[in-house]
Design an enzyme around this catalytic site. Structure first.
Site, PDB file in Angstrom:
ATOM      1  N   GLY A 105     -14.258  -1.061 -67.107  1.00  0.00           N
ATOM      2  CA  GLY A 105     -15.541  -0.972 -66.442  1.00  0.00           C
ATOM      3  C   GLY A 105     -15.711  -2.053 -65.390  1.00  0.00           C
ATOM      4  N   GLY A 144     -12.486   5.809 -70.102  1.00  0.00           N
ATOM      5  CA  GLY A 144     -12.989   4.987 -69.014  1.00  0.00           C
ATOM      6  C   GLY A 144     -14.372   4.463 -69.320  1.00  0.00           C
ATOM      7  CB  SER A 145     -15.759   1.352 -69.992  1.00  0.00           C
ATOM      8  OG  SER A 145     -16.998   0.735 -70.261  1.00  0.00           O
ATOM      9  N   GLY A 146     -17.862   2.356 -67.630  1.00  0.00           N
ATOM     10  CA  GLY A 146     -18.491   2.012 -66.364  1.00  0.00           C
ATOM     11  C   GLY A 146     -17.957   2.886 -65.241  1.00  0.00           C
ATOM     12  CG  MET A 293     -14.775  -0.048 -75.512  1.00  0.00           C
ATOM     13  SD  MET A 293     -14.585   1.641 -76.170  1.00  0.00           S
ATOM     14  CE  MET A 293     -15.783   1.649 -77.503  1.00  0.00           C
TER      15      MET A 293
END
Length: 488
Positions: A105, A144-146, A293
């Protein structure tokens, strides 16, 4: 919400110990037989009470070394029988490798992993000879984060159930095209201090762009398993959007446009997202995935290892091939003591968020590298910038949409690909590899293409994805059609 499916893992440490004792030949058996006879002979009792022999001490030491190494470091007997080695290699080749993509992220620094994805997709086209090759063709799972969560939805979301909507080049271009609309020209910190709110205009722009990109598509409309986290204020805990769960029940199926907004809803930058599943049964008040996360690599690995329905032949990390894309360690020039000692709470807000996110991501990288142990270099690749000569950097670089910041990040992305790859070493910090990030991605592309080709000749499919039936009206009436999916 993702539910982990646990299954006991059978240890091979006992087999290693038995193998070692067997290598000692009849000595152990003879000693045991002699000991039994001695117990029947009263004259031998004093002998049994003597100190253990040097050989016995040595054997005990080696046995406990194996046990310690097995459970702490993933030790495997380094000298198996040659015939068994050939058979084991053949079986492992039949199992294949599950290919995992993970994207950290971040904000504007998302240009860096976007550029890495674009280069990888170009390499896949070159090595496969297929000009239409896409990232989604070669990876089995994506997390995937952000901004990484938005990239995941872009690369794996599909309108026709066959091909992804976006190319890898579209990822970083999404940021450069929409930066000013999302973050505003004045800079987020200045707007917050001046108006008390810096997120209304950016939220409206993000909502509009996500709706245009994904329309009414949901998690079921992704080509492969995806994992996208957020933090749920309603339950005060992490919430993991998962395609696997969405296919089980509409109560865990959410619209991709809202999922993307949720994972990128960084407090103070974008408004929280109040959302509900397509059937209205599950509700969530989401803020950014980076809070829960920032590096979702471990979540993706856990999902595969405990999901025997879709990945039936995975036995351990040696059956995985993981690419983890980070945002880069760029704040190596700031924070002089004489300057920061004068900071108030408002000055610490952005630096503290960056330090927290980057520190958490780095901790996950270290833990994953430790988990891979001896197969780290061949099964786990981490790509991110390791400093830059193009600074100095501002703590607000993730929310700065100015042309100068965008151009600088574009330059850092090119510099990152030329840098030597940096690996996390078991209990040893970082190690600079001989290969550059360019070369690592080229090597990885070759491995992905090779795995893709091998799947056509295996006895059983490597993956068994539960399939979603595509409908022309893009609604979410889906069912399990019992199809075992080979790679597209």
């Amino acid at each position: 919400m993702h539910r982990v499916r646990n299954k006991p893992v059978k240890s091979t440490a006992t087999a290693s110990v038995k193998h070692l004792i067997k290598q000692r030949g009849g000595d152990g058996a003879t000693a045991a037989s002699k000991s039994a006879n001695d117990y029947n002979n009263n004259d031998s009792l004093l002998t049994d009470m003597q100190e253990p022999s040097i050989d016995t001490d040595k054997l005990s030491y080696e046995i406990f070394s194996i046990l310690e190494s097995k459970f702490l470091f993933g030790y495997d007997d380094s000298k198996p029988e040659p015939a068994n080695s050939v058979v084991a290699g053949s079986i492992k080749n039949q199992r294949g490798k599950i290919c995992i993509l993970s994207i950290d992220g971040g904000g504007m620094r998302g240009i860096l992993p976007g550029k890495a994805l674009a280069y990888l997709e170009h390499a896949l086209k070159s090595k496969s000879g297929d000009p239409n090759a896409r990232i989604a063709d070669y990876f089995d799972v994506a997390a995937g984060s952000g901004i990484g969560g938005i990239y995941t939805a872009m690369l794996f979301g599909s309108r026709d159930g066959n091909r992804p909507i976006f190319k890898a080049d579209d990822t970083w271009q999404f940021l450069t095209r929409n930066a000013k609309g999302l973050y505003g020209g004045a800079g987020i910190l200045k707007r917050v201090l001046r108006t008390g709110s810096g997120c209304c205009s950016g939220t409206a722009k993000l909502k509009k762009v996500m709706k245009e990109s994904f329309s009414e598509l949901t998690l079921k409309d992704t080509l492969k398993p995806v994992l996208i986290p957020c933090y749920d204020l309603k339950s005060s805990g992490p919430f993991l959007f998962s395609r696997a769960d969405a296919l089980e029940t509409d109560g865990y199926d959410f619209r991709l446009s809202e999922v993307c907004r949720a994972t990128w809803a960084e407090p103070g930058v974008f408004e929280p997202v109040e959302m509900k599943s397509v059937d209205g049964q599950t509700k969530c008040v989401a803020v950014g995935g980076g809070l829960a996360m920032s590096n979702p690599t471990a979540a993706a690995i856990t999902h595969v290892l405990h999901n025997k329905q879709e990945f039936p032949f995975v036995r351990g990390v040696e059956d995985l091939l993981v690419l983890s894309l980070g945002m880069g360690q760029l704040l190596d020039v700031s924070y002089e003591y004489d300057r920061i000692i004068k900071w108030k709470a408002k000055h610490w807000a952005r630096p503290a968020a960056l330090i927290s996110n980057d520190g958490a991501a780095d901790t996950v990288d270290q833990a994953v590298a430790m988990a891979f142990g001896h197969c780290r270099s061949s099964n786990y690749v981490r790509i991110q910038a390791n400093g830059s000569n193009l600074g100095p950097w501002s703590p607000n670089m993730d929310t700065d949409p100015s042309g100068s910041n965008v151009n600088m990040l574009m330059g850092v992305a090119e510099e990152m690909l030329k840098q030597k790859n940096v690996e996390s070493v078991l209990f040893g910090g970082k190690r600079i590899d001989e290969q550059s990030n360019f070369e690592k991605l080229d090597w990885l592309a070759g491995e992905l293409v090779l795995e893709h080709q091998r799947r056509n000749s295996r006895i059983a499919p490597t993956v068994a994805f539960k399939q979603s039936v595509h409908r022309a009206d893009q609604k979410t009436s889906d069912k399990d059609i019992g199809v075992t999916a080979r790679e597209r």
